[in-house]
Design a protein around this motif. Sequence first.
Motif, PDB file in Angstrom:
ATOM      1  N   ILE A 183     -14.969 -22.212  -3.705  1.00  0.00           N
ATOM      2  CA  ILE A 183     -14.398 -22.423  -2.376  1.00  0.00           C
ATOM      3  C   ILE A 183     -13.726 -21.138  -1.879  1.00  0.00           C
ATOM      4  N   ALA A 184     -12.978 -20.484  -2.757  1.00  0.00           N
ATOM      5  CA  ALA A 184     -12.311 -19.236  -2.380  1.00  0.00           C
ATOM      6  C   ALA A 184     -13.344 -18.183  -1.986  1.00  0.00           C
ATOM      7  N   PHE A 185     -14.449 -18.134  -2.706  1.00  0.00           N
ATOM      8  CA  PHE A 185     -15.492 -17.162  -2.380  1.00  0.00           C
ATOM      9  C   PHE A 185     -16.120 -17.464  -1.019  1.00  0.00           C
ATOM     10  N   LEU A 186     -16.296 -18.738  -0.716  1.00  0.00           N
ATOM     11  CA  LEU A 186     -16.833 -19.102   0.601  1.00  0.00           C
ATOM     12  C   LEU A 186     -15.923 -18.616   1.728  1.00  0.00           C
ATOM     13  N   PHE A 187     -14.616 -18.685   1.504  1.00  0.00           N
ATOM     14  CA  PHE A 187     -13.663 -18.269   2.538  1.00  0.00           C
ATOM     15  C   PHE A 187     -13.454 -16.757   2.586  1.00  0.00           C
ATOM     16  N   THR A 188     -13.405 -16.111   1.416  1.00  0.00           N
ATOM     17  CA  THR A 188     -13.080 -14.684   1.386  1.00  0.00           C
ATOM     18  C   THR A 188     -14.312 -13.787   1.335  1.00  0.00           C
ATOM     19  N   GLY A 189     -15.354 -14.255   0.680  1.00  0.00           N
ATOM     20  CA  GLY A 189     -16.538 -13.432   0.502  1.00  0.00           C
ATOM     21  C   GLY A 189     -16.341 -12.310  -0.507  1.00  0.00           C
ATOM     22  N   GLU A 190     -15.237 -12.333  -1.225  1.00  0.00           N
ATOM     23  CA  GLU A 190     -14.907 -11.281  -2.185  1.00  0.00           C
ATOM     24  C   GLU A 190     -14.733 -11.870  -3.582  1.00  0.00           C
ATOM     25  N   LEU A 191     -15.448 -11.306  -4.539  1.00  0.00           N
ATOM     26  CA  LEU A 191     -15.356 -11.799  -5.916  1.00  0.00           C
ATOM     27  C   LEU A 191     -13.968 -11.585  -6.516  1.00  0.00           C
ATOM     28  N   GLY A 192     -13.380 -10.414  -6.282  1.00  0.00           N
ATOM     29  CA  GLY A 192     -12.061 -10.108  -6.852  1.00  0.00           C
ATOM     30  C   GLY A 192     -10.976 -11.052  -6.365  1.00  0.00           C
ATOM     31  N   SER A 193     -10.918 -11.234  -5.065  1.00  0.00           N
ATOM     32  CA  SER A 193      -9.911 -12.144  -4.495  1.00  0.00           C
ATOM     33  C   SER A 193     -10.148 -13.572  -4.963  1.00  0.00           C
ATOM     34  N   SER A 194     -11.409 -13.970  -5.006  1.00  0.00           N
ATOM     35  CA  SER A 194     -11.735 -15.329  -5.446  1.00  0.00           C
ATOM     36  C   SER A 194     -11.330 -15.544  -6.893  1.00  0.00           C
TER      37      SER A 194
END
Length: 68
Positions: free
Chosen positions: A25-36
């Motif tokens: 879900i975090a990746f869907l929102f951020t598009g960033e692997l590190g942040s996710s």
Amino acid sequence: MTRHRRSVVKAVSYRLFATSVVFGIAFLFTGELGSSAKIGLSAAAAKTVLYYVWERLWANIDWGVSEA
């Protein structure tokens, strides 16, 4: 009464599953692997501890448990 080891195994296995969902879900929102990954791992750490405490509290409640 359930053993502490069982509660730990349940908490860890559930958390691995749930962390992958949070990461997705975090990746869907951020598009960033590190942040996710940071979001997923920090949520996992906090929720694992909370789940363990919750499980141990419920292990001491007899409501809804039959002896048969």
